[in-house]
Design a protein around this motif. Structure first.
Motif, mmCIF file in Angstrom:
data_model
loop_
_atom_site.group_PDB
_atom_site.id
_atom_site.type_symbol
_atom_site.label_atom_id
_atom_site.label_comp_id
_atom_site.label_asym_id
_atom_site.label_seq_id
_atom_site.Cartn_x
_atom_site.Cartn_y
_atom_site.Cartn_z
ATOM 1 N N ALA A 153 0.833 -1.207 0.000
ATOM 2 C CA ALA A 153 0.000 0.000 0.000
ATOM 3 C C ALA A 153 0.865 1.254 0.000
ATOM 4 O O ALA A 153 0.505 2.271 -0.598
ATOM 5 N N LEU A 154 2.023 1.176 0.671
ATOM 6 C CA LEU A 154 2.923 2.333 0.696
ATOM 7 C C LEU A 154 3.408 2.686 -0.702
ATOM 8 O O LEU A 154 3.553 3.856 -1.045
ATOM 9 N N ASN A 155 3.656 1.669 -1.497
ATOM 10 C CA ASN A 155 4.148 1.909 -2.858
ATOM 11 C C ASN A 155 3.082 2.512 -3.764
ATOM 12 O O ASN A 155 3.397 3.089 -4.807
ATOM 13 N N MET A 156 1.828 2.368 -3.367
ATOM 14 C CA MET A 156 0.723 2.883 -4.174
ATOM 15 C C MET A 156 0.342 4.316 -3.825
ATOM 16 O O MET A 156 -0.453 4.943 -4.525
ATOM 17 N N MET A 157 0.897 4.830 -2.728
ATOM 18 C CA MET A 157 0.534 6.178 -2.287
ATOM 19 C C MET A 157 1.082 7.226 -3.248
ATOM 20 O O MET A 157 2.284 7.253 -3.542
ATOM 21 N N GLN A 158 0.208 8.065 -3.745
ATOM 22 C CA GLN A 158 0.589 9.130 -4.657
ATOM 23 C C GLN A 158 0.543 10.481 -3.940
ATOM 24 O O GLN A 158 0.095 10.589 -2.801
ATOM 25 N N GLU A 159 1.008 11.499 -4.654
ATOM 26 C CA GLU A 159 1.059 12.841 -4.092
ATOM 27 C C GLU A 159 -0.316 13.311 -3.620
ATOM 28 O O GLU A 159 -0.457 13.882 -2.543
ATOM 29 N N GLU A 160 -1.355 13.046 -4.410
ATOM 30 C CA GLU A 160 -2.701 13.507 -4.040
ATOM 31 C C GLU A 160 -3.223 12.788 -2.799
ATOM 32 O O GLU A 160 -3.981 13.361 -2.011
ATOM 33 N N HIS A 161 -2.806 11.522 -2.587
ATOM 34 C CA HIS A 161 -3.217 10.794 -1.386
ATOM 35 C C HIS A 161 -2.617 11.439 -0.139
ATOM 36 O O HIS A 161 -3.286 11.566 0.893
ATOM 37 N N ASP A 188 -4.333 15.213 15.806
ATOM 38 C CA ASP A 188 -4.728 13.878 16.245
ATOM 39 C C ASP A 188 -3.541 12.930 16.099
ATOM 40 O O ASP A 188 -2.952 12.826 15.026
ATOM 41 N N PRO A 189 -3.178 12.209 17.172
ATOM 42 C CA PRO A 189 -2.020 11.287 17.099
ATOM 43 C C PRO A 189 -2.148 10.255 15.984
ATOM 44 O O PRO A 189 -1.142 9.835 15.413
ATOM 45 N N LYS A 190 -3.386 9.863 15.652
ATOM 46 C CA LYS A 190 -3.572 8.853 14.606
ATOM 47 C C LYS A 190 -3.127 9.386 13.250
ATOM 48 O O LYS A 190 -2.529 8.655 12.452
ATOM 49 N N VAL A 191 -3.422 10.655 12.991
ATOM 50 C CA VAL A 191 -2.991 11.252 11.727
ATOM 51 C C VAL A 191 -1.469 11.310 11.669
ATOM 52 O O VAL A 191 -0.850 11.005 10.640
ATOM 53 N N LEU A 192 -0.843 11.708 12.771
ATOM 54 C CA LEU A 192 0.614 11.786 12.816
ATOM 55 C C LEU A 192 1.245 10.401 12.671
ATOM 56 O O LEU A 192 2.295 10.248 12.028
ATOM 57 N N ASP A 193 0.598 9.375 13.248
ATOM 58 C CA ASP A 193 1.102 8.003 13.101
ATOM 59 C C ASP A 193 1.041 7.553 11.645
ATOM 60 O O ASP A 193 1.948 6.881 11.149
ATOM 61 N N ILE A 194 -0.036 7.941 10.962
ATOM 62 C CA ILE A 194 -0.164 7.575 9.546
ATOM 63 C C ILE A 194 0.934 8.239 8.732
ATOM 64 O O ILE A 194 1.560 7.608 7.860
ATOM 65 N N LEU A 195 1.208 9.507 9.010
ATOM 66 C CA LEU A 195 2.273 10.210 8.300
ATOM 67 C C LEU A 195 3.633 9.571 8.587
ATOM 68 O O LEU A 195 4.490 9.497 7.701
ATOM 69 N N CYS A 196 3.830 9.119 9.821
ATOM 70 C CA CYS A 196 5.090 8.432 10.166
ATOM 71 C C CYS A 196 5.241 7.148 9.359
ATOM 72 O O CYS A 196 6.345 6.832 8.880
ATOM 73 N N ASN A 197 4.155 6.397 9.213
ATOM 74 C CA ASN A 197 4.207 5.166 8.434
ATOM 75 C C ASN A 197 4.532 5.433 6.969
ATOM 76 O O ASN A 197 5.209 4.641 6.308
ATOM 77 N N LEU A 198 4.046 6.576 6.462
ATOM 78 C CA LEU A 198 4.347 6.928 5.079
ATOM 79 C C LEU A 198 5.823 7.245 4.894
ATOM 80 O O LEU A 198 6.386 7.045 3.821
ATOM 81 N N CYS A 199 6.449 7.766 5.939
ATOM 82 C CA CYS A 199 7.864 8.153 5.855
ATOM 83 C C CYS A 199 8.804 6.963 5.939
ATOM 84 O O CYS A 199 9.917 7.014 5.410
ATOM 85 N N LYS A 200 8.328 5.920 6.616
ATOM 86 C CA LYS A 200 9.216 4.777 6.845
ATOM 87 C C LYS A 200 8.413 3.498 6.723
ATOM 88 O O LYS A 200 7.586 3.181 7.578
ATOM 89 N N GLY A 201 8.642 2.771 5.645
ATOM 90 C CA GLY A 201 7.925 1.528 5.432
ATOM 91 C C GLY A 201 8.832 0.326 5.522
ATOM 92 O O GLY A 201 9.863 0.269 4.848
ATOM 93 N N SER A 202 8.483 -0.647 6.367
ATOM 94 C CA SER A 202 9.284 -1.877 6.552
ATOM 95 C C SER A 202 10.729 -1.546 6.923
ATOM 96 O O SER A 202 11.666 -2.225 6.474
ATOM 97 N N GLY A 203 10.889 -0.488 7.709
ATOM 98 C CA GLY A 203 12.229 -0.128 8.169
ATOM 99 C C GLY A 203 13.064 0.605 7.148
ATOM 100 O O GLY A 203 14.244 0.875 7.396
ATOM 101 N N ARG A 255 11.703 8.194 0.601
ATOM 102 C CA ARG A 255 12.093 9.586 0.375
ATOM 103 C C ARG A 255 11.013 10.399 -0.342
ATOM 104 O O ARG A 255 10.812 11.574 -0.029
ATOM 105 N N SER A 256 10.318 9.785 -1.291
ATOM 106 C CA SER A 256 9.304 10.541 -2.028
ATOM 107 C C SER A 256 8.189 11.009 -1.100
ATOM 108 O O SER A 256 7.741 12.162 -1.173
ATOM 109 N N SER A 257 7.754 10.120 -0.207
ATOM 110 C CA SER A 257 6.708 10.503 0.751
ATOM 111 C C SER A 257 7.214 11.548 1.736
ATOM 112 O O SER A 257 6.500 12.492 2.087
ATOM 113 N N GLN A 258 8.450 11.387 2.182
ATOM 114 C CA GLN A 258 9.017 12.359 3.114
ATOM 115 C C GLN A 258 9.061 13.755 2.489
ATOM 116 O O GLN A 258 8.693 14.746 3.128
ATOM 117 N N ASN A 259 9.495 13.820 1.241
ATOM 118 C CA ASN A 259 9.585 15.120 0.573
ATOM 119 C C ASN A 259 8.206 15.740 0.372
ATOM 120 O O ASN A 259 8.025 16.950 0.555
#
Length: 246
Positions: free
Chosen positions: A16-24, A38-53, A57-61
């Protein structure tokens, strides 16, 4: 809820991380404005920044670009509540030889106020000017206009203080924050013939005003507020019946 499902999907499915686009990512960041910090939103953003360890970079930027517009991430020491401004499609001004009315009045009804984080909710209402009022989310002190009264092109009231140029003047002694509550009504009057801007709190004229300001550009009603504050413009007639009058 929706955020719980999204968190589980991103946490358990690397695909699912690989499918995330800019608009998502834009949509997810917009949840911060809807739900606050909301901590849940911040947790989701953290997951986008780091997937499977592995750093994504694209999501972080994208997150840095959309969440922190015009800022240097290294200078941030804390996350602050996002403030957004809204205005109707109404512009008034002083034009020589014009038949345009010189006196204008509107009200804002407060429907809901909730503190979402440790920070005091932001709410201001007043008049902005097209000559320079350009707020953007995440502005704040020393970072440009964050809300009404943070620059020299807007004039606002928050229930206790008058705001312009990033400075406040107390006009109603108040020990409670926020200075507004559910059911309150703020009236805003503009007389371009003087010129003068006055405010009314639940029908009572406050002991303060803005006077002799620059008349360049066009003026428009504007509200700036943080998450979990709900309010309505009232212009009279079919556009919201006025509760009081100036």
């Amino acid at each position: 809820g929706m955020m719980d499902v999204l968190y589980c999907v991103l946490n358990d499915s690397p695909e699912a991380l690989n499918m995330m686009q800019e608009e998502h990512i834009r949509v997810i960041i917009s949840l911060l404005e809807k739900f606050g910090r909301d901590p849940k939103v911040l947790d989701i953003l953290c997951n986008l920044c780091k997937g499977s360890g592995v750093a994504v970079r694209s999501s972080q930027n994208n997150i840095v670009d959309f969440l922190l517009p015009g800022k240097n991430l290294l200078l941030h020491s804390a996350v602050v509540d996002q403030v957004a401004s809204s205005r109707p499609n109404i512009f008034v001004g002083s034009v020589a030889g014009s038949a345009l009315y010189s006196k204008w009045y509107f009200e804002v009804a407060i429907d809901h106020v909730e503190q979402q984080s440790s920070m005091t909710p932001h709410f201001r209402v007043g008049w902005g000017n097209t000559s320079g009022y350009i707020p953007y989310p995440g502005g704040g002190e020393k970072w440009g206009g964050n809300g009404v009264g943070d620059d020299l092109y807007s004039y606002g009231f928050d229930g206790a203080y008058l705001w312009t140029g990033g400075r406040s003047t107390m006009v109603i002694p108040s020990v409670n924050e926020p200075h507004i509550k559910k059911g309150d009504n703020i009236g805003c009057a503009l007389d371009l013939s003087v010129p003068i801007i006055t405010f009314f709190y639940n029908g009572m004229k406050i002991p303060g005003y803005f006077r002799n300001f620059n008349l360049d550009g066009m003026f428009f009603p504007v509200i700036s507020a943080s998450a979990k504050i709900s309010c309505r413009f009232l212009f009279g007639g079919e556009h919201g019946r006025l509760k009081y009058s100036p």
